[in-house]
Enzyme design. Sequence first.
Site, PDB file in Angstrom:
ATOM      1  N   GLU A 265       0.815  -1.218   0.000  1.00  0.00           N
ATOM      2  CA  GLU A 265       0.000   0.000   0.000  1.00  0.00           C
ATOM      3  C   GLU A 265       0.849   1.270   0.000  1.00  0.00           C
ATOM      4  O   GLU A 265       0.538   2.227  -0.708  1.00  0.00           O
ATOM      5  CB  GLU A 265      -0.950   0.009   1.194  1.00  0.00           C
ATOM      6  CG  GLU A 265      -2.049  -1.056   1.115  1.00  0.00           C
ATOM      7  CD  GLU A 265      -1.548  -2.464   1.364  1.00  0.00           C
ATOM      8  OE1 GLU A 265      -0.443  -2.613   1.939  1.00  0.00           O
ATOM      9  OE2 GLU A 265      -2.234  -3.429   0.983  1.00  0.00           O
TER      10      GLU A 265
ATOM     11  N   HIS B 155     -11.423  -5.233   8.281  1.00  0.00           N
ATOM     12  CA  HIS B 155     -12.153  -4.977   7.033  1.00  0.00           C
ATOM     13  C   HIS B 155     -13.284  -3.973   7.231  1.00  0.00           C
ATOM     14  O   HIS B 155     -14.099  -3.782   6.340  1.00  0.00           O
ATOM     15  CB  HIS B 155     -12.751  -6.269   6.469  1.00  0.00           C
ATOM     16  CG  HIS B 155     -11.728  -7.207   5.911  1.00  0.00           C
ATOM     17  ND1 HIS B 155     -10.872  -7.932   6.703  1.00  0.00           N
ATOM     18  CD2 HIS B 155     -11.411  -7.529   4.628  1.00  0.00           C
ATOM     19  CE1 HIS B 155     -10.093  -8.673   5.932  1.00  0.00           C
ATOM     20  NE2 HIS B 155     -10.395  -8.444   4.678  1.00  0.00           N
TER      21      HIS B 155
END
Lengths: 362, 332
Positions: free
Chosen positions: B60, B129
């Site tokens: 990321e 999540h």
Amino acid sequence: MSRETSAAALLPSGVPVRFLAEDGTRVDEHGHYSEPPSERLVEAYRLMVLGRRFDAQATALTKQGRLAVYPSSAGQEACQVASALALTDADWLFPTYRDSVALVARGLEPGEILTLLRGDAHCGYDPAETRVAPQCTPLATQTLHAAGLAHAMQRRGEDSVAFALIGDGATSEGDFHEALNFAAVFEAPVVFFVQNNRFAISVPFEKQSAAPALAYKGVGYGVRSEQVDGNDAVAVLSVLEDAVAHARSGGGPVLVEAHTYRIDAHTNADDATRYRDRAEVERWRAADPVRRLETYLTTENLLSADDVERFRAEAETFAAGVRDTLNADVEPDPLSLFEHVYAVPTRQLAAQRALVAAEVEA
Amino acid sequence: MTEISMAQALNAALRDAVKDDDRVLIFGEDVGPLGGVFRVTDGITADFGEERCFDTPLAESGIVGFAVGMAMGGFRPVVEMQFDAFAYPAFEQITSHVAKLRNRTRGALSLPMVIRIPYAGGIGGVEHHCDSSEAYYTHTPGLRVVTPGTPQDAYDLLRDSIDSPDPVIFLEPKCRYWSKEPVSFTREGAAMDRAVVRRAGEDVTLIAYGPMVATALETAAAATAEGWDVEVVDLRSLSPFDDETVTASVRRTGRAVVVHEAAGFGGYGAEVVARVTEQCFHQLHAPVLRVTGLDIPYPPPKLERHQLPDVDRILDTVARLQWHDEPVVAGA
Ligand SMILES: Cc1ncc(C[n+]2csc(CCOP(=O)(O)OP(=O)(O)O)c2C)c(N)n1
């Protein structure tokens, strides 16, 4: 260009590439690399003299309170100067806080370089015009920017290269590894140049990494890698020019590690006697890159005593200019704080600007 | 106008942006042939080629840092972080570079880029999540932070964000990906920077955004049974904040409740309450209250119903505002 699938082709040479021994005599430890033309070496020498004087001047300015802090690169002049010389004006340089001498060698104004450390502005020069990214403080983050920009230039069909400087300590950061991997996967024209000056503030290389040399880190990512004697300007220039040519010709990224040494403390604010002994520093002083190149060039009659004199005088004049620039008091405009936070100014910032304007007025 | 889901509206916005501007590039993890784990980039690689929409290595910070360099080099990257909590490795790139480059270089370099982050819960996702990470980004000057509550806004806001000269954190409420409505692609309702009154009402203003817009509207519908006429303001732009729209509404209704999924303590709602209080104090008939997620790590799926503000919890809070004209104390 097809990807290299043999690790052997990516491996650095077994010992750091070297043209000059510590006493300035020519040695043959440079494999396929060739010696740059003598005018290039003389120019490198001139810039190294200039850079060393600049560095001493900046350090002196911290003592006078003109600069908040200055991270010296004394001892690393060969790396600093070769980084600038290996590039064209169209290439992008991504320096760290320590790489001010590389910017001097690239021709940037000292007053504009030092605004960061003086506290006037985060970046005193125009990065778009100079193709020098702001000197980066968060470690290793700029290596990804270099990879991305290299990829952008490649897509645009430019044959420019991005060149990222990084220290040994910063190679432990994740971004360095992500950047090597991205650059390799995208075959981006970027050169990662590690100046292993043996210390990350106080932490010695042995506690930073167990790798025999940081140069090996490229191989696992599919990046061509090399190591060089960082105090041998002939070698550093030759290896970096070769790396830049490789990247420019579509060969993909290159990682170069220079073995060098930080002669001064991390910055003027740091006490290096707490973590290393004087003898070690003296040993490295004997490997001084400026004297080494000077000895070689004078012995070979490529540099006269007059030239040396001339370069020193030029460096003195240059340093006087740096002093004058930094001694002039310039008060940055407080309202400039509100500029360039957003391209489209926000209403919130307009209100805060009015507040500060009123405070300045009062 | 065809009825499409929020995910399809986002897909349409990405396609139209790629079509209209050669500089727009989409990249991230699994966004290529797979079309992203939520299919927001579905078919874009097939239709526009790998050059325009491509997979990257799985990193990321790498994705965002690489995008910084590409934006410096003249492109307009639109990158996807796969899930909210997986954007954290990129946090340094976002706060230290994405948010600051324009300012550090005094306008010489800009970073027109969009970081898309599917966020918040309500989909039975496992840990990491379901984070609501808006406060981290809104606390960072130099970023624009937006979040759509409807498919139409998803289309308009994403097009605006891609056109924005400033970097945008684009938070996609994943529990609303499948909600549908007719969407027009004319961009008449350009949404950047402005909150919108989703439902007019007289008695109280519910201030919501992203995943909670639909919940606030359900609450407003349910409140009519109690005889309360509830106005719903959808912020859309979390940073910058649209004081005008919010203030105008609260000054009229005299009562306000801020609703969000993120933990309340130190959260975005505190900022909204402070602003509303500062600007509407004399019109307020009651303290401005918050309904937020609990101050706990996002719970496992079987417990998430306790975390998420729902109609009942919001109605109970609205009830605490009472309907006298005299000021009352919260909880009294
Ligand atoms: C992400 C990050 N962590 C910590 C620091 C603080 N810091 C500044 S310089 C430095 C040491 C860096 O060492 P190295 O990479 O070897 O470069 P050198 O300073 O020796 O040139 C540290 C830890 C920082 N700037 N950025």
